[in-house]
Design an enzyme around this catalytic site. Sequence first.
Site, PDB file in Angstrom:
ATOM      1  N   SER A 187       0.790  -1.241   0.000  1.00 27.19           N
ATOM      2  CA  SER A 187       0.000   0.000   0.000  1.00 27.19           C
ATOM      3  C   SER A 187       0.818   1.285   0.000  1.00 27.19           C
ATOM      4  O   SER A 187       0.252   2.364  -0.142  1.00 27.19           O
ATOM      5  CB  SER A 187      -0.954   0.011   1.190  1.00 27.19           C
ATOM      6  OG  SER A 187      -2.001  -0.899   0.973  1.00 27.19           O
ATOM      7  N   LYS A 246       0.230   3.408  -2.932  1.00 32.06           N
ATOM      8  CA  LYS A 246      -0.956   4.276  -3.000  1.00 32.06           C
ATOM      9  C   LYS A 246      -0.585   5.761  -2.903  1.00 32.06           C
ATOM     10  O   LYS A 246      -1.297   6.618  -3.414  1.00 32.06           O
ATOM     11  CB  LYS A 246      -1.945   3.906  -1.886  1.00 32.06           C
ATOM     12  CG  LYS A 246      -2.523   2.498  -2.025  1.00 32.06           C
ATOM     13  CD  LYS A 246      -3.335   2.106  -0.800  1.00 32.06           C
ATOM     14  CE  LYS A 246      -3.868   0.684  -0.909  1.00 32.06           C
ATOM     15  NZ  LYS A 246      -4.573   0.236   0.294  1.00 32.06           N
ATOM     16  N   TYR A 263      -4.180  -2.437 -10.127  1.00 31.54           N
ATOM     17  CA  TYR A 263      -3.977  -2.074  -8.711  1.00 31.54           C
ATOM     18  C   TYR A 263      -3.029  -3.072  -8.034  1.00 31.54           C
ATOM     19  O   TYR A 263      -2.071  -2.684  -7.364  1.00 31.54           O
ATOM     20  CB  TYR A 263      -5.348  -2.039  -8.018  1.00 31.54           C
ATOM     21  CG  TYR A 263      -5.299  -2.069  -6.506  1.00 31.54           C
ATOM     22  CD1 TYR A 263      -4.858  -0.975  -5.776  1.00 31.54           C
ATOM     23  CD2 TYR A 263      -5.722  -3.204  -5.801  1.00 31.54           C
ATOM     24  CE1 TYR A 263      -4.822  -1.004  -4.385  1.00 31.54           C
ATOM     25  CE2 TYR A 263      -5.693  -3.240  -4.411  1.00 31.54           C
ATOM     26  CZ  TYR A 263      -5.243  -2.139  -3.713  1.00 31.54           C
ATOM     27  OH  TYR A 263      -5.203  -2.175  -2.342  1.00 31.54           O
ATOM     28  N   TYR A 316      -4.592   3.308   8.100  1.00 33.74           N
ATOM     29  CA  TYR A 316      -5.920   2.699   8.234  1.00 33.74           C
ATOM     30  C   TYR A 316      -6.570   3.126   9.550  1.00 33.74           C
ATOM     31  O   TYR A 316      -6.507   4.297   9.918  1.00 33.74           O
ATOM     32  CB  TYR A 316      -5.835   1.163   8.087  1.00 33.74           C
ATOM     33  CG  TYR A 316      -4.989   0.731   6.930  1.00 33.74           C
ATOM     34  CD1 TYR A 316      -5.305   1.149   5.628  1.00 33.74           C
ATOM     35  CD2 TYR A 316      -3.853  -0.062   7.098  1.00 33.74           C
ATOM     36  CE1 TYR A 316      -4.525   0.771   4.542  1.00 33.74           C
ATOM     37  CE2 TYR A 316      -3.073  -0.449   6.010  1.00 33.74           C
ATOM     38  CZ  TYR A 316      -3.416  -0.022   4.744  1.00 33.74           C
ATOM     39  OH  TYR A 316      -2.649  -0.391   3.671  1.00 33.74           O
ATOM     40  N   VAL A 369       1.256  -3.698   3.876  1.00 30.27           N
ATOM     41  CA  VAL A 369       1.238  -4.996   4.570  1.00 30.27           C
ATOM     42  C   VAL A 369       2.471  -5.857   4.266  1.00 30.27           C
ATOM     43  O   VAL A 369       2.633  -6.925   4.836  1.00 30.27           O
ATOM     44  CB  VAL A 369      -0.064  -5.804   4.301  1.00 30.27           C
ATOM     45  CG1 VAL A 369      -1.272  -5.071   4.837  1.00 30.27           C
ATOM     46  CG2 VAL A 369      -0.208  -6.159   2.829  1.00 30.27           C
TER      47      VAL A 369
END
Length: 307
Positions: free
Chosen positions: A63, A66, A191, A243, A261
């Site tokens: 992530s 992102k 993605y 998160y 992760v």
Amino acid sequence: MDIQAILEEIEKEVRPLLGEGKVADYIPALANVDPKQFGMAVTLLDGTQYGVGESGKRFSIQSISKVFTFTLALHAYGPELYKRVGREPSGSPFNSLVQLEYEHGIPRNPFINAGAIVVTDSLITHFGDDYTALETIMGFIRDISDEPSVTIDPEVARSEMEHGYRNLALAHLMKSFDNIDNEVRTVVQTYFKHCAVTMSASELSRAVLYLANGGTDPITQHTFITPQQSKRINAVMLTCGHYDASGDFAFHVGLPGKSGVGGGIVAVVPGKMGICVWSPALNEQGNSLAGTRALELFTTKTGFSIF
């Protein structure tokens, strides 16, 4: 200040934590990673680098990618992007379907999975097809890290696609609310590919320097985004980068940061440096357990917090 000595102190202090938590075993290709690894790197605005442990070993950035896709989408669309993806903390797990349902297919922010899928969709639309979008994302990552050899781990990308039912469900749900323009499978596959990029802590600490310097790479002097856009990305990293543990991270670490992760966390000290820490064993919220503690120790020992 002796940054190298501080990093060495931190490495000693977090050593007892290594192996606590668990690796991201729901992605089979990541399930066998040794949880006791640790690397940390700092890159100053002038390019000076410091590192400890396995700071040169590449891992799956997941992530963290992102941040890079959000940068490209913000550059392409400006504030228009916020019609499709919000900028508020979610307070929910990163793959929550429930929140997406009652908020009519508009993800809370670009750092939860649904938000990053919308951002990927917007890039495919902007660049005309998935191949060009992915090539542009990879070109951007190679530019900001000043490392042309950065690549995608095909095994991780394939592993994620084979077990990506929930992400496909998120994308289908958003498609039902007309918030995905392209073919769902293509978007999710793209993605997963950018999440499967592999980089080292030292490469990532270099890659986020543009966010420590108002959108301009301080070494190459290449301007990627405006100072205002850089400020906005840092703000979303601070409030949404971890998160449902983002508030906790801001409280303990006090820097804009983004976790993945794969066990990596990048952080930015505006006007000073980029930081990356990597340790694969995760806490319950999906963030690196030893990595989070290492960053807390770093800001405590150096005073480099935005607060």
